[in-house]
Motif scaffolding. Sequence first.
Motif, PDB file in Angstrom:
ATOM      1  N   GLU A   6       0.811  -1.215   0.000  1.00 26.78           N
ATOM      2  CA  GLU A   6       0.000   0.000   0.000  1.00 26.78           C
ATOM      3  C   GLU A   6       0.849   1.272   0.000  1.00 26.78           C
ATOM      4  O   GLU A   6       0.364   2.341  -0.303  1.00 26.78           O
ATOM      5  CB  GLU A   6      -0.994   0.006   1.170  1.00 26.78           C
ATOM      6  CG  GLU A   6      -0.363  -0.035   2.552  1.00 26.78           C
ATOM      7  CD  GLU A   6      -0.072  -1.447   3.048  1.00 26.78           C
ATOM      8  OE1 GLU A   6       0.409  -1.558   4.193  1.00 26.78           O
ATOM      9  OE2 GLU A   6      -0.312  -2.427   2.339  1.00 26.78           O
ATOM     10  N   ASN A   7       2.133   1.185   0.303  1.00 26.83           N
ATOM     11  CA  ASN A   7       3.002   2.362   0.321  1.00 26.83           C
ATOM     12  C   ASN A   7       3.815   2.515  -0.959  1.00 26.83           C
ATOM     13  O   ASN A   7       4.546   3.482  -1.104  1.00 26.83           O
ATOM     14  CB  ASN A   7       3.963   2.304   1.512  1.00 26.83           C
ATOM     15  CG  ASN A   7       3.235   2.463   2.824  1.00 26.83           C
ATOM     16  OD1 ASN A   7       2.176   3.082   2.873  1.00 26.83           O
ATOM     17  ND2 ASN A   7       3.773   1.897   3.876  1.00 26.83           N
ATOM     18  N   LYS A   8       3.701   1.576  -1.865  1.00 26.87           N
ATOM     19  CA  LYS A   8       4.461   1.659  -3.101  1.00 26.87           C
ATOM     20  C   LYS A   8       3.754   2.567  -4.093  1.00 26.87           C
ATOM     21  O   LYS A   8       2.538   2.576  -4.196  1.00 26.87           O
ATOM     22  CB  LYS A   8       4.660   0.270  -3.713  1.00 26.87           C
ATOM     23  CG  LYS A   8       5.637  -0.559  -2.927  1.00 26.87           C
ATOM     24  CD  LYS A   8       5.986  -1.823  -3.650  1.00 26.87           C
ATOM     25  CE  LYS A   8       7.019  -2.577  -2.861  1.00 26.87           C
ATOM     26  NZ  LYS A   8       7.443  -3.779  -3.546  1.00 26.87           N
ATOM     27  N   LYS A   9       4.556   3.321  -4.847  1.00 27.89           N
ATOM     28  CA  LYS A   9       4.017   4.222  -5.839  1.00 27.89           C
ATOM     29  C   LYS A   9       3.539   3.438  -7.047  1.00 27.89           C
ATOM     30  O   LYS A   9       4.220   2.537  -7.516  1.00 27.89           O
ATOM     31  CB  LYS A   9       5.096   5.208  -6.267  1.00 27.89           C
ATOM     32  CG  LYS A   9       4.614   6.182  -7.282  1.00 27.89           C
ATOM     33  CD  LYS A   9       5.691   7.138  -7.715  1.00 27.89           C
ATOM     34  CE  LYS A   9       5.049   8.037  -8.736  1.00 27.89           C
ATOM     35  NZ  LYS A   9       5.861   8.779  -9.539  1.00 27.89           N
ATOM     36  N   PRO A 101      -7.911  -9.261 -13.050  1.00 26.24           N
ATOM     37  CA  PRO A 101      -7.424  -9.936 -11.853  1.00 26.24           C
ATOM     38  C   PRO A 101      -5.943  -9.640 -11.659  1.00 26.24           C
ATOM     39  O   PRO A 101      -5.216  -9.414 -12.612  1.00 26.24           O
ATOM     40  CB  PRO A 101      -7.628 -11.419 -12.149  1.00 26.24           C
ATOM     41  CG  PRO A 101      -8.387 -11.503 -13.408  1.00 26.24           C
ATOM     42  CD  PRO A 101      -8.364 -10.171 -14.066  1.00 26.24           C
ATOM     43  N   PHE A 102      -5.516  -9.656 -10.420  1.00 27.07           N
ATOM     44  CA  PHE A 102      -4.122  -9.463 -10.064  1.00 27.07           C
ATOM     45  C   PHE A 102      -3.566  -8.144 -10.584  1.00 27.07           C
ATOM     46  O   PHE A 102      -2.466  -8.073 -11.074  1.00 27.07           O
ATOM     47  CB  PHE A 102      -3.260 -10.625 -10.574  1.00 27.07           C
ATOM     48  CG  PHE A 102      -3.788 -11.960 -10.132  1.00 27.07           C
ATOM     49  CD1 PHE A 102      -3.741 -12.321  -8.805  1.00 27.07           C
ATOM     50  CD2 PHE A 102      -4.360 -12.829 -11.030  1.00 27.07           C
ATOM     51  CE1 PHE A 102      -4.243 -13.541  -8.377  1.00 27.07           C
ATOM     52  CE2 PHE A 102      -4.856 -14.051 -10.617  1.00 27.07           C
ATOM     53  CZ  PHE A 102      -4.804 -14.403  -9.281  1.00 27.07           C
ATOM     54  N   ASN A 103      -4.366  -7.068 -10.489  1.00 32.16           N
ATOM     55  CA  ASN A 103      -3.900  -5.784 -10.986  1.00 32.16           C
ATOM     56  C   ASN A 103      -3.205  -4.962  -9.891  1.00 32.16           C
ATOM     57  O   ASN A 103      -2.985  -3.784 -10.041  1.00 32.16           O
ATOM     58  CB  ASN A 103      -5.066  -4.977 -11.566  1.00 32.16           C
ATOM     59  CG  ASN A 103      -6.084  -4.586 -10.519  1.00 32.16           C
ATOM     60  OD1 ASN A 103      -5.940  -4.893  -9.346  1.00 32.16           O
ATOM     61  ND2 ASN A 103      -7.119  -3.905 -10.946  1.00 32.16           N
ATOM     62  N   GLY A 104      -2.837  -5.610  -8.810  1.00 32.13           N
ATOM     63  CA  GLY A 104      -2.190  -4.898  -7.729  1.00 32.13           C
ATOM     64  C   GLY A 104      -3.151  -4.548  -6.613  1.00 32.13           C
ATOM     65  O   GLY A 104      -2.740  -4.237  -5.513  1.00 32.13           O
ATOM     66  N   ASN A 105      -4.455  -4.616  -6.891  1.00 27.71           N
ATOM     67  CA  ASN A 105      -5.452  -4.288  -5.882  1.00 27.71           C
ATOM     68  C   ASN A 105      -6.189  -5.531  -5.382  1.00 27.71           C
ATOM     69  O   ASN A 105      -6.962  -5.463  -4.456  1.00 27.71           O
ATOM     70  CB  ASN A 105      -6.490  -3.306  -6.436  1.00 27.71           C
ATOM     71  CG  ASN A 105      -5.851  -1.993  -6.810  1.00 27.71           C
ATOM     72  OD1 ASN A 105      -4.977  -1.527  -6.101  1.00 27.71           O
ATOM     73  ND2 ASN A 105      -6.264  -1.420  -7.914  1.00 27.71           N
TER      74      ASN A 105
END
Length: 109
Positions: A6-9, A101-105
């Motif tokens: 959650e802290n990655k840009k 799916p698996f888009n980072g969210n």
Amino acid sequence: MSLPRENKKSFRLRGYDYSAEGAYFITICTYKKERHFGKIVDGEMQLNGAGKIVKEEWLKTSEIRENLKVYIDEFCVMPNHFHAIIIFDTPVLPLHNGRFPFNGNETTP
């Protein structure tokens, strides 16, 4: 040390339709950035068995995705990640509730 997800840009462009045709630069990292694909010796990447599988499977990308017009360009397997350029000649439709799916969210489809 890796930052929590959650802290990655995010490097995604706001408002860009990532389902559109075009060329995309992708990076896929191993879990916990562990070095599973080989090692660098004298400045050259030496693939191990797993690294060779990554390369072989990537080279099959176009043939196993017959329903898409997809082409591969340059790619590079590194000890703990993989870089590639993939080109889609047709739009890619969202697969899950209007999202990829698996888009980072998401963690599961």
